[in-house]
Enzyme design. Structure first.
Site, PDB file in Angstrom:
ATOM      1  N   ASP A  78      88.485  34.101  -3.863  1.00 43.05           N
ATOM      2  CA  ASP A  78      87.764  34.313  -5.305  1.00 43.05           C
ATOM      3  C   ASP A  78      86.249  34.383  -5.520  1.00 43.05           C
ATOM      4  O   ASP A  78      85.719  33.878  -5.185  1.00 43.05           O
ATOM      5  CB  ASP A  78      88.321  32.258  -4.717  1.00 43.05           C
ATOM      6  CG  ASP A  78      89.391  31.719  -4.832  1.00 43.05           C
ATOM      7  OD1 ASP A  78      91.213  32.361  -4.292  1.00 43.05           O
ATOM      8  OD2 ASP A  78      89.756  30.588  -4.718  1.00 43.05           O
ATOM      9  N   LYS A 100      90.244  30.325 -12.891  1.00 42.26           N
ATOM     10  CA  LYS A 100      89.756  29.489 -11.664  1.00 42.26           C
ATOM     11  C   LYS A 100      88.439  28.339 -12.317  1.00 42.26           C
ATOM     12  O   LYS A 100      87.734  29.636 -13.013  1.00 42.26           O
ATOM     13  CB  LYS A 100      89.198  29.732 -10.514  1.00 42.26           C
ATOM     14  CG  LYS A 100      88.529  28.582  -9.176  1.00 42.26           C
ATOM     15  CD  LYS A 100      88.226  29.113  -7.791  1.00 42.26           C
ATOM     16  CE  LYS A 100      87.778  28.268  -6.929  1.00 42.26           C
ATOM     17  NZ  LYS A 100      87.211  28.898  -5.937  1.00 42.26           N
ATOM     18  N   LYS A 116      93.733  27.904 -11.748  1.00 43.80           N
ATOM     19  CA  LYS A 116      93.158  26.998 -10.205  1.00 43.80           C
ATOM     20  C   LYS A 116      92.414  25.631 -10.640  1.00 43.80           C
ATOM     21  O   LYS A 116      91.005  26.227 -11.485  1.00 43.80           O
ATOM     22  CB  LYS A 116      92.399  27.459  -9.396  1.00 43.80           C
ATOM     23  CG  LYS A 116      91.902  26.843  -7.837  1.00 43.80           C
ATOM     24  CD  LYS A 116      91.560  27.849  -6.685  1.00 43.80           C
ATOM     25  CE  LYS A 116      90.642  27.143  -5.462  1.00 43.80           C
ATOM     26  NZ  LYS A 116      90.739  27.796  -4.996  1.00 43.80           N
TER      27      LYS A 116
END
Length: 235
Positions: A105, A167, A196
């Site tokens: 991430d 995300k 996400k």
């Protein structure tokens, strides 16, 4: 590795086990200790979460604990500001993969995006994608810092750079995920990328609202409470 098409599940058909499989069980507090990571990994193996998400210095520790469970380790890169040099992000990614990370991430450079430096943002993300290959890369937009046009541009650049997910948040910004942002991001990336939702998701109601809006992954530290609440609701 999760691959396209990314289709959020139907809420009415969602089981507690399926919900657990959408959650990155997260512990990113700087003061977190080894026993807390041991508990995190035990919980992930018990509930079958999508991954555990930890800082890079804990990747090898958690990878060893989760060996043989099938639960991958996710880590963060350029965290939490996203403003380190692209070469540093790529190197941080390579080391994380070497230590056992199977999902990355990375934090997008919001200042470059807002300055219109699209090539730099694209290359920054692409460098992490190459360093992580063939593993998943999720791009953290830190949506609270961006307007809608910038969020759309960030999604487009993430897709062009070969990332697998976009995300919402690091969880360390001034605000976290919102239903509106998830819906916007999902409209932008369609089934090509996952979305996400992360930041401030502490209960079942919020998690389900994010999934209904288009999230195909949830980042949460309250994962056990969320799944436990769904188990109770199904009884």
């Amino acid at each position: 590795m999760q691959t396209p098409p990314f289709v959020p599940p139907e809420i009415n058909n969602l089981t507690p086990a399926a919900l657990a499989g959408l959650i990155d069980h997260t512990l990113l507090k700087p003061e977190a200790t080894a026993p807390q990571f041991e508990q995190l990994c035990r919980e992930a193996a018990t509930y079958r979460f999508a991954s555990v998400c930890v800082n890079p210095s804990w990747v090898d520790f958690c990878s060893e604990l989760l060996q043989g469970t099938g639960i991958p380790v996710c880590t963060v890169v350029g965290f939490p500001l996203g403003t380190i040099l692209p070469e540093s992000k790529a190197e941080e990614t390579r080391r994380a993969v070497q230590d056992g990370a199977r999902e990355i991430d990375m934090v997008l450079h919001a200042g470059w995006l807002k300055s219109g430096y699209q090539d730099q943002v694209l290359n920054d993300i692409a460098g992490v994608v190459r360093a992580a290959s063939p593993h998943l890369v999720k791009v953290i937009l830190e949506t609270c810092l961006l307007d809608d046009e910038e969020k759309i541009r960030a999604c487009e650049l993430s897709r062009a750079a070969g990332a697998h997910f976009v995300k919402t948040s690091t969880g360390f910004g001034k605000a976290g995920a919102t239903v509106a942002d998830i819906a916007l991001m999902h409209r932008c990336v369609g089934r090509n990328l996952g979305v996400k939702a992360s930041g401030g998701i502490r209960d079942l109601e919020t998690a389900l609202a994010m999934i209904a809006a288009g999230a195909s992954r949830i980042g949460a530290s309250a994962s056990v409470a969320i799944v436990t609440a769904m188990n109770a609701a199904k009884e």
